[in-house]
Design an enzyme around this catalytic site. Sequence first.
Site, PDB file in Angstrom:
ATOM      1  NE  ARG A  72       3.941  -2.944 -23.430  1.00  0.00           N
ATOM      2  CZ  ARG A  72       5.099  -2.468 -23.827  1.00  0.00           C
ATOM      3  NH1 ARG A  72       5.280  -2.089 -25.099  1.00  0.00           N
ATOM      4  NH2 ARG A  72       6.111  -2.385 -22.994  1.00  0.00           N
ATOM      5  CG  MET A  79       5.763   0.326 -33.821  1.00  0.00           C
ATOM      6  SD  MET A  79       6.616  -1.244 -34.134  1.00  0.00           S
ATOM      7  CE  MET A  79       6.691  -1.948 -32.514  1.00  0.00           C
ATOM      8  N   GLY A  80       9.666   0.882 -33.982  1.00  0.00           N
ATOM      9  CA  GLY A  80      10.734  -0.113 -34.034  1.00  0.00           C
ATOM     10  C   GLY A  80      11.943   0.224 -33.183  1.00  0.00           C
ATOM     11  CE  LYS A 138       7.764  -5.707 -21.172  1.00  0.00           C
ATOM     12  NZ  LYS A 138       7.308  -5.013 -22.382  1.00  0.00           N
ATOM     13  CE  LYS A 147      16.256  -2.954 -31.853  1.00  0.00           C
ATOM     14  NZ  LYS A 147      15.057  -3.632 -31.315  1.00  0.00           N
ATOM     15  CG  ASP A 200      12.820  -1.571 -28.772  1.00  0.00           C
ATOM     16  OD1 ASP A 200      13.851  -1.727 -29.462  1.00  0.00           O
ATOM     17  OD2 ASP A 200      12.050  -2.504 -28.503  1.00  0.00           O
ATOM     18  CD  GLN A 233       3.957  -4.888 -32.319  1.00  0.00           C
ATOM     19  OE1 GLN A 233       3.297  -3.894 -32.580  1.00  0.00           O
ATOM     20  NE2 GLN A 233       3.560  -5.775 -31.420  1.00  0.00           N
TER      21      GLN A 233
END
Length: 331
Positions: free
Chosen positions: A116, A227-228, A72, A234, A230, A144
């Site tokens: 996903r 989940m922010g 990806k 951050k 990455d 999200q």
Amino acid sequence: MAHEIRLVTEAELRRTVQLDLEVIDRIEEAFAKLSTGKVVMPPVLSMALPEVNAEVDVKTAYVPGLDGFAIKVSPGFFNNPSLGLASLNGLMVLFSAKTGLVQAVFLDNGYLTDIRTAAAGAVAARHLAPSGVSTIGIIGTGVQARLQLIAASKVRPAKRALVWGRDPEKARLLASDMAAILGIEVVAIKDRHQLVADSELVVTTTPAKQAILTADCLHPGLHITAMGSDQEDKNELDPELVARADVLVCDRISQCEKLGELRSALENGSLTDTATVRELGDVVSGKAKGRSTDSEITICDLTGTGVQDTAIATLALGKTRQANAGTTILS
């Protein structure tokens, strides 16, 4: 000998692949496979392009038992909105795990990644949130935020949800939309710490670079999925908050040490090592304990893994074949 390659657009994928329990189960199975140690998943290839305010990530994984493996490419060009273009786009290429030949190209503009990612949030909630959740809290108002609430509701049905965003109007609009979609009470709230206090399951979905939740908002029986974060710059959770968890779970410890909330807690010294940190795949497979009691505080740090991409891409190929979606070309 010529072979077939299926070329599928975002619009065709949106018609054939939805965020449902089948997708959530497939992502859960992928995490369980990751726990076996037989998955081949190299580190994320991340390329920062500060001159053009952009970044490009490449993820992949070979998962034994699946017919294919995905590569990806996810570009994020954050000046694009000024040009009337979306910030995020990208594609997935699915290769045969037997021959290495290209099976499909998904021109999804990030749609499969969105699905996903939300499904991983549902897997975390399924294994780490309290058995009874009356209120789900969502921090953020983007794609999200919407999808994580839908996904969480499928594994922990709640009577109401709370939404907080930096822009109160966006939070209000999201709350209104989600109330109509889910058929439950969804309220925009001005105080993000009050949101946490009133919720048993919280998902943070922002690109924040400074912590937006602090340790004083924690309470017994709380689960937070962050989940922010990455990227290396951050951070959504205060390091002390992360250190206070009874159970801290990462999708991949080696990734979270570099890109997730775990990185901030280690750099800050709130955590001195990863000895007590667990991986989501180990929790799913039963190798490691998740939540033991409804009074524990649990946190899951998600940075996104290549196994999720391979799992969603192989599922998407099956679904598009079944629906006869996409265009078949010979190579």
